[in-house]
Design a protein around this motif. Structure first.
Motif, PDB file in Angstrom:
ATOM      1  N   ASP A  93       0.805  -1.220   0.000  1.00 41.89           N
ATOM      2  CA  ASP A  93       0.000   0.000   0.000  1.00 41.89           C
ATOM      3  C   ASP A  93       0.839   1.271   0.000  1.00 41.89           C
ATOM      4  O   ASP A  93       0.282   2.379   0.019  1.00 41.89           O
ATOM      5  CB  ASP A  93      -0.931   0.002   1.228  1.00 41.89           C
ATOM      6  N   GLU A  94       2.130   1.139  -0.007  1.00 40.88           N
ATOM      7  CA  GLU A  94       2.988   2.318   0.069  1.00 40.88           C
ATOM      8  C   GLU A  94       3.148   2.967  -1.306  1.00 40.88           C
ATOM      9  O   GLU A  94       3.046   2.317  -2.362  1.00 40.88           O
ATOM     10  CB  GLU A  94       4.350   1.955   0.647  1.00 40.88           C
ATOM     11  N   ALA A  95       3.433   4.267  -1.287  1.00 43.49           N
ATOM     12  CA  ALA A  95       3.549   5.034  -2.532  1.00 43.49           C
ATOM     13  C   ALA A  95       4.698   4.558  -3.400  1.00 43.49           C
ATOM     14  O   ALA A  95       4.680   4.749  -4.624  1.00 43.49           O
ATOM     15  CB  ALA A  95       3.717   6.516  -2.204  1.00 43.49           C
ATOM     16  N   ALA A  96       5.696   3.947  -2.777  1.00 41.68           N
ATOM     17  CA  ALA A  96       6.863   3.489  -3.542  1.00 41.68           C
ATOM     18  C   ALA A  96       6.551   2.284  -4.427  1.00 41.68           C
ATOM     19  O   ALA A  96       7.350   1.930  -5.294  1.00 41.68           O
ATOM     20  CB  ALA A  96       8.013   3.144  -2.596  1.00 41.68           C
ATOM     21  N   VAL A  97       5.387   1.645  -4.216  1.00 42.55           N
ATOM     22  CA  VAL A  97       5.043   0.426  -4.942  1.00 42.55           C
ATOM     23  C   VAL A  97       4.077   0.736  -6.088  1.00 42.55           C
ATOM     24  O   VAL A  97       3.066   1.425  -5.891  1.00 42.55           O
ATOM     25  CB  VAL A  97       4.398  -0.609  -4.002  1.00 42.55           C
ATOM     26  N   THR A  98       4.403   0.218  -7.271  1.00 42.33           N
ATOM     27  CA  THR A  98       3.472   0.260  -8.402  1.00 42.33           C
ATOM     28  C   THR A  98       2.873  -1.142  -8.521  1.00 42.33           C
ATOM     29  O   THR A  98       3.592  -2.116  -8.771  1.00 42.33           O
ATOM     30  CB  THR A  98       4.187   0.653  -9.707  1.00 42.33           C
ATOM     31  N   LEU A  99       1.565  -1.237  -8.352  1.00 42.37           N
ATOM     32  CA  LEU A  99       0.900  -2.532  -8.294  1.00 42.37           C
ATOM     33  C   LEU A  99      -0.061  -2.667  -9.472  1.00 42.37           C
ATOM     34  O   LEU A  99      -0.773  -1.722  -9.814  1.00 42.37           O
ATOM     35  CB  LEU A  99       0.124  -2.643  -6.973  1.00 42.37           C
ATOM     36  N   THR A 100      -0.054  -3.848 -10.102  1.00 43.23           N
ATOM     37  CA  THR A 100      -1.027  -4.087 -11.169  1.00 43.23           C
ATOM     38  C   THR A 100      -2.428  -4.177 -10.565  1.00 43.23           C
ATOM     39  O   THR A 100      -2.599  -4.406  -9.356  1.00 43.23           O
ATOM     40  CB  THR A 100      -0.706  -5.393 -11.915  1.00 43.23           C
ATOM     41  N   GLU A 101      -3.426  -4.012 -11.422  1.00 40.38           N
ATOM     42  CA  GLU A 101      -4.814  -3.952 -10.946  1.00 40.38           C
ATOM     43  C   GLU A 101      -5.197  -5.217 -10.193  1.00 40.38           C
ATOM     44  O   GLU A 101      -5.883  -5.166  -9.167  1.00 40.38           O
ATOM     45  CB  GLU A 101      -5.760  -3.730 -12.127  1.00 40.38           C
ATOM     46  N   GLU A 102      -4.751  -6.369 -10.702  1.00 39.67           N
ATOM     47  CA  GLU A 102      -5.111  -7.620 -10.039  1.00 39.67           C
ATOM     48  C   GLU A 102      -4.227  -7.910  -8.829  1.00 39.67           C
ATOM     49  O   GLU A 102      -4.484  -8.854  -8.069  1.00 39.67           O
ATOM     50  CB  GLU A 102      -5.059  -8.786 -11.022  1.00 39.67           C
ATOM     51  N   GLY A 103      -3.150  -7.111  -8.662  1.00 41.40           N
ATOM     52  CA  GLY A 103      -2.296  -7.239  -7.487  1.00 41.40           C
ATOM     53  C   GLY A 103      -1.247  -8.320  -7.561  1.00 41.40           C
ATOM     54  O   GLY A 103      -0.604  -8.634  -6.550  1.00 41.40           O
ATOM     55  N   THR A 104      -1.056  -8.900  -8.737  1.00 38.88           N
ATOM     56  CA  THR A 104      -0.104 -10.011  -8.833  1.00 38.88           C
ATOM     57  C   THR A 104       1.332  -9.565  -9.133  1.00 38.88           C
ATOM     58  O   THR A 104       2.261 -10.361  -8.988  1.00 38.88           O
ATOM     59  CB  THR A 104      -0.540 -10.995  -9.936  1.00 38.88           C
ATOM     60  N   VAL A 105       1.506  -8.321  -9.563  1.00 34.60           N
ATOM     61  CA  VAL A 105       2.856  -7.827  -9.880  1.00 34.60           C
ATOM     62  C   VAL A 105       3.080  -6.508  -9.159  1.00 34.60           C
ATOM     63  O   VAL A 105       2.306  -5.557  -9.318  1.00 34.60           O
ATOM     64  CB  VAL A 105       3.051  -7.624 -11.396  1.00 34.60           C
ATOM     65  N   GLY A 106       4.146  -6.475  -8.358  1.00 33.80           N
ATOM     66  CA  GLY A 106       4.527  -5.247  -7.666  1.00 33.80           C
ATOM     67  C   GLY A 106       5.908  -4.799  -8.113  1.00 33.80           C
ATOM     68  O   GLY A 106       6.832  -5.623  -8.198  1.00 33.80           O
ATOM     69  N   THR A 107       6.040  -3.519  -8.425  1.00 38.41           N
ATOM     70  CA  THR A 107       7.312  -2.967  -8.884  1.00 38.41           C
ATOM     71  C   THR A 107       7.762  -1.872  -7.920  1.00 38.41           C
ATOM     72  O   THR A 107       6.988  -0.976  -7.577  1.00 38.41           O
ATOM     73  CB  THR A 107       7.188  -2.384 -10.298  1.00 38.41           C
ATOM     74  N   VAL A 108       9.021  -1.964  -7.500  1.00 38.63           N
ATOM     75  CA  VAL A 108       9.596  -0.971  -6.583  1.00 38.63           C
ATOM     76  C   VAL A 108      10.936  -0.517  -7.153  1.00 38.63           C
ATOM     77  O   VAL A 108      11.763  -1.351  -7.546  1.00 38.63           O
ATOM     78  CB  VAL A 108       9.804  -1.554  -5.172  1.00 38.63           C
ATOM     79  N   VAL A 109      11.160   0.806  -7.199  1.00 38.00           N
ATOM     80  CA  VAL A 109      12.439   1.359  -7.660  1.00 38.00           C
ATOM     81  C   VAL A 109      13.135   2.025  -6.487  1.00 38.00           C
ATOM     82  O   VAL A 109      12.557   2.893  -5.822  1.00 38.00           O
ATOM     83  CB  VAL A 109      12.227   2.383  -8.796  1.00 38.00           C
ATOM     84  N   VAL A 110      14.353   1.587  -6.192  1.00 39.09           N
ATOM     85  CA  VAL A 110      15.143   2.165  -5.107  1.00 39.09           C
ATOM     86  C   VAL A 110      16.520   2.541  -5.645  1.00 39.09           C
ATOM     87  O   VAL A 110      16.987   1.982  -6.647  1.00 39.09           O
ATOM     88  CB  VAL A 110      15.284   1.194  -3.918  1.00 39.09           C
ATOM     89  N   THR A 111      17.168   3.499  -4.997  1.00 36.47           N
ATOM     90  CA  THR A 111      18.487   3.938  -5.443  1.00 36.47           C
ATOM     91  C   THR A 111      19.468   3.959  -4.286  1.00 36.47           C
ATOM     92  O   THR A 111      19.081   4.071  -3.117  1.00 36.47           O
ATOM     93  CB  THR A 111      18.429   5.351  -6.060  1.00 36.47           C
ATOM     94  N   TYR A 112      20.739   3.858  -4.637  1.00 35.96           N
ATOM     95  CA  TYR A 112      21.798   3.955  -3.645  1.00 35.96           C
ATOM     96  C   TYR A 112      22.963   4.719  -4.249  1.00 35.96           C
ATOM     97  O   TYR A 112      23.444   4.388  -5.337  1.00 35.96           O
ATOM     98  CB  TYR A 112      22.270   2.570  -3.187  1.00 35.96           C
ATOM     99  N   GLU A 113      23.435   5.756  -3.535  1.00 35.09           N
ATOM    100  CA  GLU A 113      24.578   6.545  -3.997  1.00 35.09           C
ATOM    101  C   GLU A 113      25.828   6.112  -3.228  1.00 35.09           C
ATOM    102  O   GLU A 113      25.866   6.160  -1.996  1.00 35.09           O
ATOM    103  CB  GLU A 113      24.333   8.038  -3.788  1.00 35.09           C
ATOM    104  N   PHE A 114      26.862   5.710  -3.951  1.00 37.41           N
ATOM    105  CA  PHE A 114      28.105   5.253  -3.333  1.00 37.41           C
ATOM    106  C   PHE A 114      28.974   6.466  -2.986  1.00 37.41           C
ATOM    107  O   PHE A 114      29.150   7.367  -3.799  1.00 37.41           O
ATOM    108  CB  PHE A 114      28.862   4.330  -4.287  1.00 37.41           C
ATOM    109  N   ASP A 115      29.528   6.461  -1.769  1.00 33.65           N
ATOM    110  CA  ASP A 115      30.381   7.570  -1.381  1.00 33.65           C
ATOM    111  C   ASP A 115      31.721   7.061  -0.851  1.00 33.65           C
ATOM    112  O   ASP A 115      32.017   5.858  -0.908  1.00 33.65           O
ATOM    113  CB  ASP A 115      29.690   8.493  -0.375  1.00 33.65           C
ATOM    114  N   ALA A 116      32.540   7.975  -0.335  1.00 37.84           N
ATOM    115  CA  ALA A 116      33.905   7.630   0.072  1.00 37.84           C
ATOM    116  C   ALA A 116      33.930   6.570   1.168  1.00 37.84           C
ATOM    117  O   ALA A 116      34.878   5.769   1.250  1.00 37.84           O
ATOM    118  CB  ALA A 116      34.636   8.893   0.531  1.00 37.84           C
ATOM    119  N   GLU A 117      32.908   6.537   2.019  1.00 40.27           N
ATOM    120  CA  GLU A 117      32.882   5.553   3.102  1.00 40.27           C
ATOM    121  C   GLU A 117      32.684   4.127   2.585  1.00 40.27           C
ATOM    122  O   GLU A 117      32.953   3.164   3.305  1.00 40.27           O
ATOM    123  CB  GLU A 117      31.775   5.899   4.094  1.00 40.27           C
TER     124      GLU A 117
END
Length: 324
Positions: A93-117
């Motif tokens: 139910d979160e905004a980050a999730v794109t869900l198909t109408e029937e609810g069988t496929v959920g898509t989530v896009v996340v990112t990570y930025e690499f730094d000196a640490e």
């Protein structure tokens, strides 16, 4: 371990998987097919499930969970050098999730930025797709991170005059990209001069260190001063030079200190000058120890003038940066 997720844009809430209770009678209904998971990674170099990243790059993970029993949650477990961190949960139910109408496929896009640490550590993320029956499918990616290349300092088209040119200075500071005339060099700036330009019948267009004998002769004659450099200049930095086989295009392509060091080569610069210069020629230099012993490359952009009063040379300089 919290640091690992400082830049992951999950916009998620911690939660748990909701398991739907069966509404059937005495006989249990068969479970749906277990979910499957696919993860596409962009923005970095990827080979199978291994990521090779450079400090400053951002990895974008597109996670697609297909679940006959309906998508419920994406769980992400980070780790650093094999030590697992706190899992994060992204519910259907979160905004980050794109869900198909029937609810069988959920898509989530996340990112990570690499730094000196992150440099030199092994990072990993386990992505776990969970359906409404608490069935799971997972995929793990590992990442190794290299330090970002250190850029060279570049000064383009610096104009330097010859020993008899009353308009342009002849003495060059490669740290500050400044050109000084003889008098101001002698009075206040000799310690910061890395090289000078002079023109001679034999040497033609020449770049030299302050301690070069031919340069001393040229300036002494032009200024009518005995030993204008060797006896009068307070500091005579012993910059060293060598010719290179680099083309102008190869010089132009150099952008970081590793490339500069490779182009400089393993043979040390040991000459007090380079002469017979013309447009397109590239030579190398190394500063005196008092100036930091930094290596540099110089491309001759243009030589100009027909007499001592208007001789000049235009150069582009690339030099290692000073350490902080």
């Amino acid at each position: 371990m919290k640091k690992l997720f400082r830049n992951l844009l999950f916009f998620s809430a911690i939660g748990s998987v909701a398991i739907l209770a069966s509404c059937g009678g005495d006989e249990e209904e068969p479970l749906p097919t277990a979910p499957s998971i696919e993860v596409e990674v962009e923005g970095v170099e990827v080979s199978g499930s291994a990521i090779s990243a450079v400090e400053g790059e951002t990895a974008t993970f597109t996670v697609v969970v297909t679940a006959e029993g309906l998508f419920n949650t994406l769980k992400i477990v980070p780790s650093v050098d094999g030590v697992a961190g706190t899992a994060q949960f992204i519910g259907k139910d979160e905004a980050a999730v794109t869900l198909t109408e029937e609810g069988t496929v959920g898509t989530v896009v996340v990112t990570y930025e690499f730094d000196a640490e992150d440099v030199g550590k092994e990072l990993s993320w386990e992505f776990v797709g969970v359906d409404d029956e608490a069935q799971e499918a997972s995929k793990t990616f590992t990442a190794t991170v290299e330090a970002a290349p250190v850029e060279v300092v570049v000064y383009t088209e610096t104009l330097i005059g010859g020993q008899s040119n009353a308009t342009l200075g002849s003495f060059y500071d490669a740290e500050e990209n400044k050109v000084y005339k003889y008098a101001e060099t002698r009075e206040t700036h000799s310690a910061s001069v890395d090289f000078l330009f002079f023109y001679g019948d034999t040497n033609k267009y020449a770049i030299a260190a302050m301690d070069d004998a031919d340069a001393n002769t040229a300036f002494s004659s032009a200024l009518n001063v005995t030993n204008a450099l060797s006896a009068i200049m307070p500091t005579k930095n012993a910059t060293k030079f060598k010719v290179t086989a680099l083309t102008a295009a190869q010089f132009d392509a150099i952008g970081d200190v590793d490339a500069l060091a490779s182009a400089y080569g393993e043979v040390a610069a040991d000459a007090s000058k380079v002469n017979n210069l013309e447009a397109g020629k590239v030579f190398a230099f190394v500063q005196a120890s008092a100036r930091g012993s930094k290596k540099g490359l110089v491309k001759v952009v243009k030589t100009d003038g027909t007499s001592g009063t208007n001789r000049s040379i235009t150069v582009t300089v690339k030099i290692e940066p000073s350490e902080d």
